[in-house]
Design a protein around this motif. Structure first.
Motif, PDB file in Angstrom:
ATOM      1  N   TYR A 241      -4.509   7.486  -2.109  1.00 35.62           N
ATOM      2  CA  TYR A 241      -4.783   6.435  -2.867  1.00 35.62           C
ATOM      3  C   TYR A 241      -3.603   5.209  -2.787  1.00 35.62           C
ATOM      4  O   TYR A 241      -2.385   5.674  -3.251  1.00 35.62           O
ATOM      5  CB  TYR A 241      -4.955   6.884  -4.266  1.00 35.62           C
ATOM      6  N   PRO A 242      -3.954   4.073  -2.596  1.00 37.31           N
ATOM      7  CA  PRO A 242      -5.067   3.626  -1.844  1.00 37.31           C
ATOM      8  C   PRO A 242      -5.253   3.616  -0.461  1.00 37.31           C
ATOM      9  O   PRO A 242      -4.197   4.023   0.162  1.00 37.31           O
ATOM     10  CB  PRO A 242      -4.874   2.105  -2.410  1.00 37.31           C
TER      11      PRO A 242
ATOM     12  N   ASN B  13       0.774  -1.260   0.217  1.00 42.40           N
ATOM     13  CA  ASN B  13      -0.027   0.099  -0.053  1.00 42.40           C
ATOM     14  C   ASN B  13       0.597   1.370  -0.004  1.00 42.40           C
ATOM     15  O   ASN B  13       0.805   2.209  -0.715  1.00 42.40           O
ATOM     16  CB  ASN B  13      -1.093   0.077   1.212  1.00 42.40           C
TER      17      ASN B  13
ATOM     18  N   SER C 101     -13.131   5.679  -4.028  1.00 38.46           N
ATOM     19  CA  SER C 101     -12.242   4.961  -5.020  1.00 38.46           C
ATOM     20  C   SER C 101     -10.893   4.459  -4.300  1.00 38.46           C
ATOM     21  O   SER C 101     -10.469   3.567  -4.634  1.00 38.46           O
ATOM     22  CB  SER C 101     -12.044   5.716  -6.506  1.00 38.46           C
ATOM     23  N   ASP C 102     -10.269   5.358  -3.463  1.00 35.66           N
ATOM     24  CA  ASP C 102      -9.322   4.989  -2.464  1.00 35.66           C
ATOM     25  C   ASP C 102      -9.741   3.756  -1.801  1.00 35.66           C
ATOM     26  O   ASP C 102      -8.749   2.842  -1.750  1.00 35.66           O
ATOM     27  CB  ASP C 102      -8.920   6.052  -1.553  1.00 35.66           C
TER      28      ASP C 102
ATOM     29  N   VAL D 122      -8.989  -4.037  -3.274  1.00 34.15           N
ATOM     30  CA  VAL D 122      -8.569  -4.936  -4.217  1.00 34.15           C
ATOM     31  C   VAL D 122      -6.993  -5.142  -4.099  1.00 34.15           C
ATOM     32  O   VAL D 122      -6.870  -6.578  -4.126  1.00 34.15           O
ATOM     33  CB  VAL D 122      -8.708  -4.209  -5.644  1.00 34.15           C
ATOM     34  N   LEU D 123      -6.243  -4.281  -3.590  1.00 28.59           N
ATOM     35  CA  LEU D 123      -4.868  -4.319  -3.615  1.00 28.59           C
ATOM     36  C   LEU D 123      -4.632  -5.333  -2.289  1.00 28.59           C
ATOM     37  O   LEU D 123      -3.720  -6.367  -2.245  1.00 28.59           O
ATOM     38  CB  LEU D 123      -4.135  -3.065  -3.107  1.00 28.59           C
TER      39      LEU D 123
ATOM     40  N   LEU E 282     -11.941   1.435  -2.485  1.00 28.72           N
ATOM     41  CA  LEU E 282     -12.211   0.347  -3.404  1.00 28.72           C
ATOM     42  C   LEU E 282     -10.706  -0.035  -3.643  1.00 28.72           C
ATOM     43  O   LEU E 282     -10.664  -1.559  -3.933  1.00 28.72           O
ATOM     44  CB  LEU E 282     -12.969   0.555  -4.641  1.00 28.72           C
ATOM     45  N   ALA E 283      -9.860   0.662  -4.161  1.00 30.51           N
ATOM     46  CA  ALA E 283      -8.460   0.334  -4.770  1.00 30.51           C
ATOM     47  C   ALA E 283      -7.874  -0.464  -3.516  1.00 30.51           C
ATOM     48  O   ALA E 283      -6.943  -1.608  -3.813  1.00 30.51           O
ATOM     49  CB  ALA E 283      -7.929   1.337  -5.200  1.00 30.51           C
TER      50      ALA E 283
ATOM     51  N   THR F 268      -6.885  -1.448   2.380  1.00 26.38           N
ATOM     52  CA  THR F 268      -5.849  -2.519   2.199  1.00 26.38           C
ATOM     53  C   THR F 268      -5.379  -3.844   3.302  1.00 26.38           C
ATOM     54  O   THR F 268      -5.648  -4.998   2.941  1.00 26.38           O
ATOM     55  CB  THR F 268      -4.449  -2.028   1.696  1.00 26.38           C
TER      56      THR F 268
ATOM     57  N   VAL G 237       2.434   1.838  -3.451  1.00 26.55           N
ATOM     58  CA  VAL G 237       1.505   2.389  -4.376  1.00 26.55           C
ATOM     59  C   VAL G 237       1.230   3.786  -4.028  1.00 26.55           C
ATOM     60  O   VAL G 237       1.415   4.709  -4.913  1.00 26.55           O
ATOM     61  CB  VAL G 237       0.406   1.727  -4.493  1.00 26.55           C
ATOM     62  N   LYS G 238       1.235   4.303  -2.650  1.00 28.14           N
ATOM     63  CA  LYS G 238       1.017   5.558  -2.341  1.00 28.14           C
ATOM     64  C   LYS G 238       2.046   6.557  -2.834  1.00 28.14           C
ATOM     65  O   LYS G 238       1.827   7.760  -3.153  1.00 28.14           O
ATOM     66  CB  LYS G 238       0.877   5.671  -0.792  1.00 28.14           C
TER      67      LYS G 238
END
Length: 149
Positions: free
Chosen positions: A88-89, A59, A132-133, A139-140, A135-136, A94, A62-63
């Motif tokens: 995000y995310p 996480n 959306s953060d 998923v991650l 949701l992503a 996560t 990705v951020k």
């Protein structure tokens, strides 16, 4: 979520509850408790904790790449302080989904996933993530948990 159901007592309760998800702390604590209490499945509980930690690292990586700022809604400031301005995310989403997924073979799955959903939804409610953060992040977290199986 940011404009409905916002009585002061509810906001305080959600903010306190949401702290449980910081850095995957609740999920790591559940894993550690399981490892301490269930000698027969110590390794599986330890592996669940490692999965949560791995999901947090993924996480944060990705951020650092995406660098999306947190919501800035006029007249609706965030209700909690965050460690960074990156959105995000969602790390709560996560680590919660990764934790629920990793622990579900060891503990009853429905309460784990309900807890994960509640922690995930607390973040947009508190104004620190876009939907959306979360949701992503979910998923991650699911992807990391599956890759570690």
């Amino acid at each position: 979520m940011r404009t409905r159901g916002h009585a002061p007592v509810i906001e305080r309760a959600v903010a306190r509850f949401s702290k449980l998800g910081e850095h995957g702390a609740l999920w790591i604590a559940l894993s550690a408790a399981g490892a301490a209490l269930d000698k027969g499945r110590r390794r599986e509980f330890r592996d669940a904790g490692v999965t949560v930690a791995a999901s947090f690292i993924a996480n944060q990586t990705v951020k650092l790449v995406v660098r999306r700022g947190r919501p800035d809604l006029p007249g609706l400031p965030p209700m909690v302080h965050t460690m960074s301005n990156r959105s995000y995310p969602s790390a709560h989403a996560t680590t919660s989904v990764a934790g629920a997924r990793a622990l579900s073979p060891l503990l009853p799955a429905p309460p784990l996933y309900a807890l994960a959903a509640a922690l995930t939804l607390s973040r947009p409610y508190l104004g620190v993530h876009y939907p959306s953060d979360t949701l992503a992040g979910a998923v991650l977290g699911a992807a990391v948990a599956e890759l570690r199986r």
